[in-house]
Scaffold this active site. Sequence first.
Site, PDB file in Angstrom:
ATOM      1  N   LEU A  22       6.302 -35.720  -6.029  1.00  0.00           N
ATOM      2  CA  LEU A  22       6.378 -34.495  -5.233  1.00  0.00           C
ATOM      3  C   LEU A  22       6.869 -34.771  -3.808  1.00  0.00           C
ATOM      4  O   LEU A  22       6.403 -35.697  -3.158  1.00  0.00           O
ATOM      5  CB  LEU A  22       4.977 -33.864  -5.167  1.00  0.00           C
ATOM      6  CG  LEU A  22       4.815 -32.636  -4.274  1.00  0.00           C
ATOM      7  CD1 LEU A  22       5.433 -31.412  -4.930  1.00  0.00           C
ATOM      8  CD2 LEU A  22       3.341 -32.368  -3.975  1.00  0.00           C
TER       9      LEU A  22
ATOM     10  N   ARG B 104       2.481 -16.027   0.115  1.00  0.00           N
ATOM     11  CA  ARG B 104       1.783 -15.802   1.382  1.00  0.00           C
ATOM     12  C   ARG B 104       0.374 -15.305   1.090  1.00  0.00           C
ATOM     13  O   ARG B 104       0.190 -14.331   0.348  1.00  0.00           O
ATOM     14  CB  ARG B 104       2.500 -14.800   2.281  1.00  0.00           C
ATOM     15  CG  ARG B 104       1.723 -14.604   3.602  1.00  0.00           C
ATOM     16  CD  ARG B 104       2.510 -13.998   4.721  1.00  0.00           C
ATOM     17  NE  ARG B 104       1.737 -14.105   5.971  1.00  0.00           N
ATOM     18  CZ  ARG B 104       2.258 -14.094   7.190  1.00  0.00           C
ATOM     19  NH1 ARG B 104       3.554 -13.975   7.324  1.00  0.00           N
ATOM     20  NH2 ARG B 104       1.510 -14.199   8.258  1.00  0.00           N
TER      21      ARG B 104
ATOM     22  N   ASP C 131      -2.049 -18.462   5.262  1.00  0.00           N
ATOM     23  CA  ASP C 131      -2.540 -17.577   6.318  1.00  0.00           C
ATOM     24  C   ASP C 131      -3.953 -17.083   6.004  1.00  0.00           C
ATOM     25  O   ASP C 131      -4.327 -16.957   4.838  1.00  0.00           O
ATOM     26  CB  ASP C 131      -1.565 -16.384   6.482  1.00  0.00           C
ATOM     27  CG  ASP C 131      -1.755 -15.666   7.799  1.00  0.00           C
ATOM     28  OD1 ASP C 131      -2.395 -16.220   8.703  1.00  0.00           O
ATOM     29  OD2 ASP C 131      -1.256 -14.529   7.925  1.00  0.00           O
ATOM     30  N   GLY C 132      -4.701 -16.813   7.060  1.00  0.00           N
ATOM     31  CA  GLY C 132      -6.016 -16.179   6.901  1.00  0.00           C
ATOM     32  C   GLY C 132      -7.200 -17.069   7.209  1.00  0.00           C
ATOM     33  O   GLY C 132      -8.351 -16.673   6.983  1.00  0.00           O
ATOM     34  N   ASN C 133      -6.960 -18.256   7.735  1.00  0.00           N
ATOM     35  CA  ASN C 133      -8.064 -19.176   8.054  1.00  0.00           C
ATOM     36  C   ASN C 133      -9.024 -18.572   9.076  1.00  0.00           C
ATOM     37  O   ASN C 133     -10.246 -18.654   8.923  1.00  0.00           O
ATOM     38  CB  ASN C 133      -7.526 -20.484   8.659  1.00  0.00           C
ATOM     39  CG  ASN C 133      -6.750 -21.309   7.668  1.00  0.00           C
ATOM     40  OD1 ASN C 133      -6.742 -21.004   6.484  1.00  0.00           O
ATOM     41  ND2 ASN C 133      -6.091 -22.346   8.156  1.00  0.00           N
TER      42      ASN C 133
ATOM     43  N   TRP D 196       1.899 -21.650  19.411  1.00  0.00           N
ATOM     44  CA  TRP D 196       1.503 -22.163  20.739  1.00  0.00           C
ATOM     45  C   TRP D 196       0.889 -21.071  21.596  1.00  0.00           C
ATOM     46  O   TRP D 196       0.262 -21.346  22.609  1.00  0.00           O
ATOM     47  CB  TRP D 196       2.718 -22.757  21.482  1.00  0.00           C
ATOM     48  CG  TRP D 196       3.286 -23.999  20.866  1.00  0.00           C
ATOM     49  CD1 TRP D 196       4.474 -24.107  20.215  1.00  0.00           C
ATOM     50  CD2 TRP D 196       2.719 -25.323  20.855  1.00  0.00           C
ATOM     51  NE1 TRP D 196       4.685 -25.405  19.793  1.00  0.00           N
ATOM     52  CE2 TRP D 196       3.612 -26.165  20.181  1.00  0.00           C
ATOM     53  CE3 TRP D 196       1.516 -25.872  21.357  1.00  0.00           C
ATOM     54  CZ2 TRP D 196       3.381 -27.519  19.972  1.00  0.00           C
ATOM     55  CZ3 TRP D 196       1.278 -27.220  21.150  1.00  0.00           C
ATOM     56  CH2 TRP D 196       2.196 -28.026  20.466  1.00  0.00           C
TER      57      TRP D 196
ATOM     58  N   HIS E 229      -9.931 -23.289   9.609  1.00  0.00           N
ATOM     59  CA  HIS E 229      -8.826 -24.253   9.513  1.00  0.00           C
ATOM     60  C   HIS E 229      -9.294 -25.502   8.749  1.00  0.00           C
ATOM     61  O   HIS E 229      -8.573 -26.057   7.936  1.00  0.00           O
ATOM     62  CB  HIS E 229      -8.335 -24.654  10.907  1.00  0.00           C
ATOM     63  CG  HIS E 229      -7.711 -23.523  11.666  1.00  0.00           C
ATOM     64  ND1 HIS E 229      -6.781 -22.678  11.098  1.00  0.00           N
ATOM     65  CD2 HIS E 229      -7.882 -23.074  12.944  1.00  0.00           C
ATOM     66  CE1 HIS E 229      -6.413 -21.771  12.008  1.00  0.00           C
ATOM     67  NE2 HIS E 229      -7.063 -21.989  13.124  1.00  0.00           N
TER      68      HIS E 229
HETATM   69  C1  IPE Z   1       2.247 -17.868  10.044  1.00  0.00           C
HETATM   70  O1  IPE Z   1       0.977 -17.351  10.238  1.00  0.00           O
HETATM   71  C2  IPE Z   1       2.285 -19.286  10.513  1.00  0.00           C
HETATM   72  C3  IPE Z   1       1.578 -20.250   9.689  1.00  0.00           C
HETATM   73  C4  IPE Z   1       0.989 -19.993   8.555  1.00  0.00           C
HETATM   74  C5  IPE Z   1       1.562 -21.600  10.194  1.00  0.00           C
HETATM   75  P1  IPE Z   1       0.613 -16.529  11.571  1.00  0.00           P
HETATM   76  O2  IPE Z   1      -0.804 -16.137  11.435  1.00  0.00           O
HETATM   77  O3  IPE Z   1       0.968 -17.307  12.761  1.00  0.00           O
HETATM   78  O4  IPE Z   1       1.596 -15.291  11.470  1.00  0.00           O
HETATM   79  P2  IPE Z   1       1.488 -13.832  12.085  1.00  0.00           P
HETATM   80  O5  IPE Z   1       1.225 -14.002  13.546  1.00  0.00           O
HETATM   81  O6  IPE Z   1       0.367 -13.155  11.400  1.00  0.00           O
HETATM   82  O7  IPE Z   1       2.797 -13.216  11.761  1.00  0.00           O
HETATM   83  C1  IPE Z   2      -3.250 -19.742   9.220  1.00  0.00           C
HETATM   84  O1  IPE Z   2      -4.409 -19.030   9.486  1.00  0.00           O
HETATM   85  C2  IPE Z   2      -3.210 -21.083   9.893  1.00  0.00           C
HETATM   86  C3  IPE Z   2      -2.265 -21.192  11.004  1.00  0.00           C
HETATM   87  C4  IPE Z   2      -1.454 -20.268  11.413  1.00  0.00           C
HETATM   88  C5  IPE Z   2      -2.262 -22.447  11.721  1.00  0.00           C
HETATM   89  P1  IPE Z   2      -4.564 -18.163  10.801  1.00  0.00           P
HETATM   90  O2  IPE Z   2      -5.117 -19.028  11.874  1.00  0.00           O
HETATM   91  O3  IPE Z   2      -3.311 -17.471  11.136  1.00  0.00           O
HETATM   92  O4  IPE Z   2      -5.679 -17.126  10.374  1.00  0.00           O
HETATM   93  P2  IPE Z   2      -5.666 -15.577  10.629  1.00  0.00           P
HETATM   94  O5  IPE Z   2      -4.364 -15.053  10.135  1.00  0.00           O
HETATM   95  O6  IPE Z   2      -5.835 -15.372  12.097  1.00  0.00           O
HETATM   96  O7  IPE Z   2      -6.828 -15.063   9.843  1.00  0.00           O
HETATM   97 MG    MG Z   3      -2.507 -15.690  10.674  1.00  0.00          MG
END
Ligand code: IPE
Ligand code: IPE
Ligand code: MG
Length: 248
Positions: free
Chosen positions: A139, A196, A28-30, A77, A45
């Site tokens: 793996l 996470r 998470d966090g891209n 989505w 991403h």
């Molecule tokens: C969880 O991240 C899904 C993935 C890493 C693919 P999200 O960014 O979608 O989750 P929320 O919305 O912060 O809970």
């Molecule tokens: C995780 O990063 C990647 C996916 C959920 C596909 P996010 O796109 O959720 O990045 P943030 O959380 O908005 O920073």
């Molecule tokens: Mg996210």
Amino acid sequence: MIHTPSLQELREKINPHNLPVHIAIIMDGNGRWAEKKHRLRVYGHREGINRVREIVRCSGNIGIKYLTLYAFSIENWKRPRPEVNALMRLLKEFLRKEVDELNKNNVTLRYIGHTHKLPESVQNEMKRAQEILKNNTGLVLTLALNYGSRTEIIDAVGEAVKDINLGKISLQDLNEDTFSKYLYTIDYPDPDLLIRTSGEIRVSNFMLWQIAYSEIYITQTLWPDFKENEYIEAILDYQKRHRRFGGI
Ligand code: IPE
Ligand code: IPE
Ligand code: MG
């Protein structure tokens, strides 16, 4: 002076007798990473894929047996169409470009989620990569794509009920072990370690059944900054934990 251990030094600290067998990661966090740099979310991403490559390679080298990566949730989505399209494009690109290296590293590829609802071009690329890697023995890399854990559990209940109605199993046979075989993760051991990134303290519908006793490692680091050294730190942290499973 504070000594920052090198990657090699960190690796040597790992106790090979107490390795997590299965590591699952909510990457998470891209988007925030890119926004901090005043770039489009897609840029984050794209950078995130570089970390996927490194973490997969590192996992194989350390001797991790299962690595499961949350790449796209059913809820994702809801994002703007251009971002979803970009994610699908990047996924195809990853599968096409990385398959040779994955093959060299003896990785097999699996998917969990409603992958049949992904665009056909993505599914084709997924099948192609899986086919190339199918005989490898190292793996097991699992990509969670169009994955939602509640849906997974409902699907499992449906399959179990079907088998009960067909007389393949009886209701009395249904227990935690037999039920878990109906989940997408069929024969995987549960994750020992759930990571996470980006500091969010939630599981976002990821492997709800399977993480019942996982050790959880949450870091503020955004996924595009999550390098091998921090991954090893997470494993070392795991190795310090005392897992009790309800015992003492
Ligand atoms: C969880 O991240 C899904 C993935 C890493 C693919 P999200 O960014 O979608 O989750 P929320 O919305 O912060 O809970
Ligand atoms: C995780 O990063 C990647 C996916 C959920 C596909 P996010 O796109 O959720 O990045 P943030 O959380 O908005 O920073
Ligand atoms: Mg996210």
